[in-house]
Enzyme design. Sequence first.
Site, short mmCIF file in Angstrom:
data_model
loop_
_atom_site.label_atom_id
_atom_site.label_comp_id
_atom_site.label_asym_id
_atom_site.label_seq_id
_atom_site.Cartn_x
_atom_site.Cartn_y
_atom_site.Cartn_z
N TYR A 124 0.81 -1.22 0.00
CA TYR A 124 0.00 0.00 0.00
C TYR A 124 0.85 1.27 0.00
O TYR A 124 0.30 2.37 0.02
CB TYR A 124 -0.95 0.01 1.20
CG TYR A 124 -2.07 -0.97 1.03
CD1 TYR A 124 -1.82 -2.33 1.05
CD2 TYR A 124 -3.37 -0.55 0.83
CE1 TYR A 124 -2.84 -3.25 0.88
CE2 TYR A 124 -4.40 -1.46 0.66
CZ TYR A 124 -4.13 -2.80 0.69
OH TYR A 124 -5.13 -3.71 0.52
N LYS A 172 4.79 -14.12 4.84
CA LYS A 172 5.11 -15.02 3.74
C LYS A 172 6.64 -15.05 3.62
O LYS A 172 7.21 -14.86 2.53
CB LYS A 172 4.44 -14.51 2.44
CG LYS A 172 4.51 -15.47 1.29
CD LYS A 172 3.56 -16.66 1.41
CE LYS A 172 3.77 -17.64 0.29
NZ LYS A 172 2.95 -18.86 0.42
N ASP A 205 -0.88 -18.26 3.87
CA ASP A 205 -1.82 -19.19 3.22
C ASP A 205 -2.31 -20.24 4.21
O ASP A 205 -3.50 -20.53 4.32
CB ASP A 205 -1.22 -19.82 1.95
CG ASP A 205 0.26 -20.08 2.02
OD1 ASP A 205 0.90 -19.64 3.00
OD2 ASP A 205 0.80 -20.74 1.12
N ASP A 229 -5.37 -6.83 5.20
CA ASP A 229 -6.60 -6.46 4.50
C ASP A 229 -7.40 -7.71 4.16
O ASP A 229 -8.60 -7.82 4.44
CB ASP A 229 -6.21 -5.69 3.23
CG ASP A 229 -7.40 -5.06 2.54
OD1 ASP A 229 -8.50 -5.09 3.10
OD2 ASP A 229 -7.22 -4.55 1.42
#
Length: 339
Positions: A124, A172, A205, A229
């Site tokens: 962002y 991640k 994930d 988000d």
Amino acid sequence: MAYRITLIPGDGTGPELIAATRRVLEATGVTFDWDVREAGADVMDKYGTPLPDTVLDSIRANKVALKGPITTPVGTGFRSVNVAIRKALDLYANVRPARTMQGIPVCHDNVDVVVVRENTEGLYAGIEHDVIPNEAAESIRIITRRGSERIVRFAFQYARANGRRLVTAVHKANILKATDGLYLRVAREVAEQYPDIEFNDRIVDNMCMQLVQRPREYDVLVLPNLFGDIVSDLASGLVGGLGVAPGANFGEELAVFEPVHGSAPKYTGMNKVNPTANILSGALMLRHLGELEAAKRVENAVAAVVAEGKNVTYDLKPTRDDPTAVGTSQMADAIIAAI
Ligand code: NAD
């Protein structure tokens, strides 16, 4: 004495939701001096920008704002006003509690997770450009030690202040070794300073799968911007959907309260969408102001109306076209009656 609060109705369904929220908050007996400020797609023509400087100046002066959702054009057009407000005011921590309520059918009972999303960096940061127009484009993901440290510290402080047991850092780092590698290293360092709170980490994930299957094992989640988000909406889905998911953005001094959901533009002006998320964001604001009893009364009133299941909007009925669903303002009336 009345609290002077910046009130941003927003656009789409925002004005209807803010009108309902305002009436509910006023029904608690707490008095407000609303400093109403326009922002969003509807004011572009009037001010030449969807975010006039006067909106930010008002929040800086009043220190607290209550906000409805604001539309962002998809794939083109002006940048997100919501993101711009958070970045301009350095509201680095987005806090989104997701808790099951009696009366809303869900897959798992007793879910109570809080998503703490980093609000100012990650993807962002908005540093992206065409490499070859219409062929290739790139986006730069910014993760800093400072940004990571303050959001993880915020999550631990939140856990401590709210009697929470566990903070899970979501990342991640297996693939994004530089950016999320740094984020995870910093998270582990900060965690060592809070031995009273348990700490673990999950790859994003796997985190999504675990939240769908075993959400009760999780408590406070702390995530970089984009993952935060996405997981916010997933968490709202666990407890009844976007219509019931409140949120708050905090900086060092300023706070802006707004629901997780967007402007749901297809329902604009239809008195249809659920005001609960916006009203519960207002309750978070009351807590922030130290009006704990009023906050509790709003939360209890919402819980009572939702549990009864009669005066609720379409999204909380067994089927989406249930003819007994009430509108935004009628659900607010029922909440006010319960207060
Ligand atoms: P959205 O959250 O507006 O709506 C998605 C769907 O969720 C709706 O179609 C509706 O089915 C449901 N929903 C949302 N709010 C609801 C409510 N109060 N009651 C009942 N159901 C509700 O997401 P979107 O359609 O992806 O985005 C619409 C616009 O909102 C976009 O321009 C987006 O950029 C913007 N947006 C703004 C914010 C914000 O203001 N903070 C947040 C997210 C999206």
